[in-house]
Write a protein that holds these residues in place. Sequence first.
Motif, mmCIF file in Angstrom:
data_model
loop_
_atom_site.group_PDB
_atom_site.id
_atom_site.type_symbol
_atom_site.label_atom_id
_atom_site.label_comp_id
_atom_site.label_asym_id
_atom_site.label_seq_id
_atom_site.Cartn_x
_atom_site.Cartn_y
_atom_site.Cartn_z
ATOM 1 N N PHE A 37 21.483 41.379 34.205
ATOM 2 C CA PHE A 37 22.177 42.010 35.327
ATOM 3 C C PHE A 37 22.613 43.430 34.987
ATOM 4 C CE2 PHE A 37 22.963 37.519 36.689
ATOM 5 C CZ PHE A 37 22.327 37.614 37.908
ATOM 6 N N ALA A 38 23.041 43.649 33.746
ATOM 7 C CA ALA A 38 23.442 45.007 33.365
ATOM 8 C C ALA A 38 22.261 45.963 33.418
ATOM 9 C CB ALA A 38 24.050 44.992 31.963
ATOM 10 N N THR A 39 21.084 45.490 32.989
ATOM 11 C CA THR A 39 19.890 46.337 33.038
ATOM 12 C C THR A 39 19.505 46.656 34.475
ATOM 13 O OG1 THR A 39 19.100 45.336 30.976
ATOM 14 C CG2 THR A 39 17.486 46.520 32.320
ATOM 15 N N ILE A 40 19.528 45.628 35.332
ATOM 16 C CA ILE A 40 19.164 45.850 36.743
ATOM 17 C C ILE A 40 20.152 46.799 37.409
ATOM 18 C CG2 ILE A 40 18.945 44.732 38.985
ATOM 19 C CD1 ILE A 40 17.922 42.257 37.551
ATOM 20 N N ILE A 41 21.447 46.579 37.182
ATOM 21 C CA ILE A 41 22.453 47.408 37.846
ATOM 22 C C ILE A 41 22.416 48.839 37.328
ATOM 23 C CG2 ILE A 41 24.936 47.735 38.150
ATOM 24 C CD1 ILE A 41 25.194 44.681 38.170
ATOM 25 N N SER A 42 22.297 49.005 36.001
ATOM 26 C CA SER A 42 22.273 50.358 35.444
ATOM 27 C C SER A 42 21.043 51.134 35.887
ATOM 28 C CB SER A 42 22.325 50.290 33.914
ATOM 29 O OG SER A 42 21.187 49.604 33.403
ATOM 30 N N ILE B 118 20.175 25.376 53.711
ATOM 31 C CA ILE B 118 20.486 26.720 53.228
ATOM 32 C C ILE B 118 19.875 26.938 51.853
ATOM 33 C CG2 ILE B 118 22.353 28.247 52.511
ATOM 34 C CD1 ILE B 118 24.051 27.069 54.720
ATOM 35 N N ILE B 119 19.937 25.932 50.994
ATOM 36 C CA ILE B 119 19.316 26.055 49.674
ATOM 37 C C ILE B 119 17.805 26.231 49.809
ATOM 38 C CG2 ILE B 119 18.845 24.823 47.525
ATOM 39 C CD1 ILE B 119 21.634 23.603 47.757
ATOM 40 N N GLY B 120 17.194 25.485 50.733
ATOM 41 C CA GLY B 120 15.763 25.652 50.981
ATOM 42 C C GLY B 120 15.437 27.039 51.508
ATOM 43 N N MET B 121 16.287 27.575 52.397
ATOM 44 C CA MET B 121 16.054 28.926 52.912
ATOM 45 C C MET B 121 16.215 29.972 51.810
ATOM 46 S SD MET B 121 15.227 28.735 56.104
ATOM 47 C CE MET B 121 14.350 27.275 55.567
ATOM 48 N N ALA B 122 17.190 29.766 50.926
ATOM 49 C CA ALA B 122 17.351 30.697 49.805
ATOM 50 C C ALA B 122 16.138 30.664 48.893
ATOM 51 C CB ALA B 122 18.624 30.351 49.028
ATOM 52 N N GLN B 123 15.586 29.486 48.673
ATOM 53 C CA GLN B 123 14.357 29.376 47.887
ATOM 54 C C GLN B 123 13.207 30.094 48.588
ATOM 55 O OE1 GLN B 123 12.912 25.385 47.554
ATOM 56 N NE2 GLN B 123 11.209 25.929 46.207
ATOM 57 N N ALA B 124 13.114 29.928 49.905
ATOM 58 C CA ALA B 124 12.037 30.598 50.650
ATOM 59 C C ALA B 124 12.207 32.113 50.634
ATOM 60 C CB ALA B 124 12.017 30.081 52.096
ATOM 61 N N LEU B 125 13.449 32.598 50.666
ATOM 62 C CA LEU B 125 13.684 34.033 50.665
ATOM 63 C C LEU B 125 13.180 34.684 49.388
ATOM 64 C CD1 LEU B 125 14.986 36.576 51.916
ATOM 65 C CD2 LEU B 125 17.141 35.880 50.857
ATOM 66 N N GLY B 126 13.237 33.971 48.268
ATOM 67 C CA GLY B 126 12.826 34.547 46.995
ATOM 68 C C GLY B 126 11.388 34.289 46.610
ATOM 69 N N GLU B 127 10.609 33.669 47.477
ATOM 70 C CA GLU B 127 9.221 33.345 47.134
ATOM 71 C C GLU B 127 8.299 34.542 47.326
ATOM 72 O OE1 GLU B 127 7.669 30.952 45.716
ATOM 73 O OE2 GLU B 127 9.410 29.654 45.472
ATOM 74 N N THR B 128 7.354 34.671 46.405
ATOM 75 C CA THR B 128 6.381 35.762 46.456
ATOM 76 C C THR B 128 4.951 35.257 46.460
ATOM 77 O OG1 THR B 128 7.929 37.177 45.241
ATOM 78 C CG2 THR B 128 5.655 37.910 45.358
ATOM 79 N N ALA B 129 4.643 34.307 45.573
ATOM 80 C CA ALA B 129 3.251 33.881 45.367
ATOM 81 C C ALA B 129 2.575 33.378 46.636
ATOM 82 C CB ALA B 129 3.203 32.814 44.263
ATOM 83 N N PRO B 130 3.193 32.473 47.430
ATOM 84 C CA PRO B 130 2.487 32.002 48.628
ATOM 85 C C PRO B 130 2.246 33.100 49.657
ATOM 86 C CG PRO B 130 4.728 31.197 48.634
ATOM 87 C CD PRO B 130 4.491 31.795 47.284
ATOM 88 N N LEU B 131 3.154 34.093 49.717
ATOM 89 C CA LEU B 131 2.987 35.171 50.681
ATOM 90 C C LEU B 131 1.916 36.161 50.235
ATOM 91 C CD1 LEU B 131 6.737 35.781 51.567
ATOM 92 C CD2 LEU B 131 5.084 34.294 52.678
ATOM 93 N N LEU B 132 1.732 36.301 48.929
ATOM 94 C CA LEU B 132 0.633 37.143 48.453
ATOM 95 C C LEU B 132 -0.709 36.566 48.853
ATOM 96 C CD1 LEU B 132 1.826 38.031 44.834
ATOM 97 C CD2 LEU B 132 1.971 39.452 46.874
ATOM 98 N N MET B 133 -0.807 35.245 48.884
ATOM 99 C CA MET B 133 -2.081 34.606 49.205
ATOM 100 C C MET B 133 -2.465 34.794 50.674
ATOM 101 S SD MET B 133 -3.002 33.559 46.335
ATOM 102 C CE MET B 133 -4.496 32.812 46.945
ATOM 103 N N LEU C 278 19.266 39.746 45.388
ATOM 104 C CA LEU C 278 20.225 38.850 44.727
ATOM 105 C C LEU C 278 21.505 38.715 45.558
ATOM 106 C CD1 LEU C 278 19.887 39.906 40.966
ATOM 107 C CD2 LEU C 278 19.101 37.787 42.031
ATOM 108 N N GLY C 279 21.907 39.798 46.205
ATOM 109 C CA GLY C 279 23.083 39.717 47.070
ATOM 110 C C GLY C 279 22.875 38.737 48.213
ATOM 111 N N PHE C 280 21.685 38.784 48.852
ATOM 112 C CA PHE C 280 21.380 37.835 49.924
ATOM 113 C C PHE C 280 21.375 36.399 49.386
ATOM 114 C CE2 PHE C 280 19.120 41.485 52.130
ATOM 115 C CZ PHE C 280 20.134 41.640 53.051
ATOM 116 N N LEU C 281 20.765 36.199 48.225
ATOM 117 C CA LEU C 281 20.686 34.850 47.664
ATOM 118 C C LEU C 281 22.072 34.319 47.304
ATOM 119 C CD1 LEU C 281 17.542 35.250 45.359
ATOM 120 C CD2 LEU C 281 17.682 34.047 47.530
ATOM 121 N N ILE C 282 22.887 35.166 46.709
ATOM 122 C CA ILE C 282 24.253 34.738 46.367
ATOM 123 C C ILE C 282 25.038 34.403 47.636
ATOM 124 C CG2 ILE C 282 26.441 35.525 45.391
ATOM 125 C CD1 ILE C 282 24.820 37.123 43.354
ATOM 126 N N PHE C 283 24.863 35.213 48.668
ATOM 127 C CA PHE C 283 25.549 34.952 49.935
ATOM 128 C C PHE C 283 25.119 33.611 50.528
ATOM 129 C CE2 PHE C 283 25.340 35.173 54.592
ATOM 130 C CZ PHE C 283 26.687 35.326 54.892
#
Length: 448
Positions: free
Chosen positions: A48-53, A364-379, A427-432
Amino acid sequence: MTPPSGSPATATEKMRASLKRRYAAERRFQAYGIVAILLALGMLVTLFATIISTGTSAFVQHTVRLDVTLFPQDIDPDGTRDPAVLRRANYQTTINDALYSLFPEATSRQDRRAVRDLVSSGANFVVRDMVLADPSLVGQRISVRVPLASEFDQVLKGNVDPAVDLGVIREASTSVPWSLPPDERLISETQADYLQQLVRQGEIEGSFNRWFFTNGDSRQPELAGIWGAAVGSFFTLVVTLALSFPIGVAAAVYLEEFAPKNRWTDIIEVNINNLAAVPSIVFGLLGLAVFLQFFGLPRSAPVVGGLVLTLMTLPTIIIASRAALKSVPPSIREAALGVGASKLQTITHHVLPLAMPGMLTGTIIGMAQALGETAPLLMIGMVAFVVDIPGSPLDSATVLPVQIFLWSDSPERGFTERTSAAIMCLLGFLIFMNAAAVLLRKRFERRW
């Protein structure tokens, strides 16, 4: 005198030694657990420090003030103030003239090119939007702030050369005090002199980067924003929620309350549990084969992404909904049936309202998982370069995780900070969303 081996004293000593070894092993195990927790926390803090900095500087954009003259013969020669004509006007010439006026000593072709490179190639869009919002500006001399090109913005932020930033350039008595050799500098000596001149004249200012939150993707880092990807993520999640929640809840109610307990339902339950562990890229391959190739749905559209993510989140919602239904005490069902309610009335009027908090938490947990998915959308092609903001789920779009993937593959230093900034927003959306799930559970959950 040593006691006999079979005496009570010897047995007591052996027991004490055994207890001592057990307690020592327990203390070691606790120490291992504490060390593991500290290591995990240290890695998370470092991440988190690396990402924020890295990403904090993306929220600041340096701009230069230009006095632009909007000559009617260049902007609107017919004087009709037609938005189509104003949109097609050549605003770049007016910006170049304003830049040349700041550096009258730049007379050669090479020097004038160095002057033009100071500002973003999309600066003309800033002036164009102002004219479209207020056509009465045509014929006037206006003061406008346009973004600097990414290379100069990175220099002023100290991201290219840590020894050089806005304050160092302003306080330097002569030229910019580079600590890097000439072959490693991002801008030339001539451009550095022009930049220093603008800084000393007070024409350059660092302010909140609103373009990062209002623009779509761009080839220029200083103009790239997350709004297009955020809207695409919104449409994708709306489609996912509209399909996965009713289907998942209905499937859970049927399996838990109505389905007979036989071999077929056992097979269905096992497969639902197995689908929850299937890699997400498999769902992307399924969406590519079924939704795009068989049904011919539009590629890179949020509606297709929502369908694919619906398949992926359904097992999670079904499992969470079934667990919520099981947590409702049998006495609730028995009491409702005892006063004459039908099976359906018992489920809809009594069981479902009590199980709904757990179902919403799983959704909500399922939606948070869907929000962070990349691989299926690349296909399914949501990796396309999309500049325009999507207006509906059928328009071409991308999503935040894919936008992060695209920016991370770009070589420009400006995209590096925007990648980290977009990760912070995601990450802010996922934490929310996860915090909302916890609050819903605590607010509506009933313990029996």
